[in-house]
Scaffold this active site. Sequence first.
Site, short mmCIF file in Angstrom:
data_model
loop_
_atom_site.label_atom_id
_atom_site.label_comp_id
_atom_site.label_asym_id
_atom_site.label_seq_id
_atom_site.Cartn_x
_atom_site.Cartn_y
_atom_site.Cartn_z
N ARG A 1 -5.63 13.70 -1.57
CA ARG A 1 -4.46 12.79 -1.55
C ARG A 1 -3.73 13.22 -2.76
NH1 ARG A 1 -2.80 7.45 -0.14
NH2 ARG A 1 -2.62 5.77 -1.68
N HIS B 1 -10.11 11.92 -2.25
CA HIS B 1 -8.97 11.28 -3.13
C HIS B 1 -8.40 12.34 -3.83
CE1 HIS B 1 -7.05 7.45 -3.77
NE2 HIS B 1 -7.26 7.68 -5.38
N TYR C 1 1.93 10.88 -10.65
CA TYR C 1 2.03 12.28 -9.99
C TYR C 1 3.10 13.14 -10.52
CZ TYR C 1 -1.33 10.22 -6.89
OH TYR C 1 -2.53 9.40 -6.13
N ARG D 1 -5.82 7.72 2.70
CA ARG D 1 -6.92 7.48 1.94
C ARG D 1 -7.99 7.78 3.10
NH1 ARG D 1 -3.51 3.13 0.85
NH2 ARG D 1 -2.95 2.51 -1.45
N LYS E 1 -4.18 -0.94 2.53
CA LYS E 1 -4.37 -1.91 1.63
C LYS E 1 -3.57 -3.14 1.84
CE LYS E 1 -6.54 0.60 -2.27
NZ LYS E 1 -6.22 0.78 -3.79
N HIS F 1 1.78 3.09 -1.58
CA HIS F 1 1.61 2.39 -3.05
C HIS F 1 2.52 1.39 -2.95
CE1 HIS F 1 0.33 6.40 -5.03
NE2 HIS F 1 -0.66 5.68 -4.66
#
Length: 297
Positions: A246, A243, A278, A148, A172, A269
């Site tokens: 990404r 993004h 994806y 990110r 995150k 993730h």
Amino acid sequence: MAILDEFDEHLALRCGRSEHTRRAYLGDLRSLLTHLEGRGSRLDQLSLPVLRSWLATAAGAGAARTTLARRISAVKAFTAWAKWRGQLAADPAARLQVPRAYRTLPAVLRQDQALQIMAAAKSGAEQGDPLALRDRLIVEMLYATGIRVSELCGLDIDDVDTRHRLVRVLGKGNKQRTAPFGVPAADALRGWLDDGRPALVTVESGPALLLGSRGRRLDVRQARTVVHQTVAVVAGAPDMGPHGLRHSAATHLLEGGADLRVVQELLGHSSLATTQLYTHVAVSRLRVVHDQAHPRA
């Protein structure tokens, strides 16, 4: 608003929320408190009808479904915390339901477009301008690793293992992971560390890997601008920011045969379902190629 400062501290220290999420939540809650004041109400008078009125006002102003979903998540977290603190007798948001956001297929680059963008960034850096060297590293590293943009801007020099071509990322929820990068990104990194960063470094730079023109740690907004401007150089490439790179990195990995769980780990993730989006992109692109190339399509 002292209560929001305290809630922000709670989100950061106890919930591990990212700066981006906290900023968005606090913006939503300021909107709610303004709505309350407009009705002549206090925080302890917050009720479900008031919350629904606030959300309806946002929807009437054209707020996207994803924005409404985030607002509900923000207020549910806030009212649960306020009730726990004793500032609310009951939790008025407990019965609010977060609407399911539509999952849209992200725009991605074709592999040839990605290569053209990297080539354009490399060409721009050949004169040795410090900012051009930095900009090349930004696009190369985002595409090579799929990290990110906030993770990229948060990197310190010691987070990069140049020998083994690995980068240590704090993602995150303060979860740490490692992402590899290839020879082109390593070349861009070497150019930045040898010739670019030393020309911009100041006493305010600290350990930051990427710097702005004044020597401070690079801001996420600046990095977004760099990506948009670099992508725009390539004719036919969709307009995209970090993004988008990404998304493209993930899609190209899957198109190249990478295992879904490996891609999940690389992207950071928490849910495999997020990464599976994806696969739909890759399959849809496969369908286009098949329809164009197969004689019996």
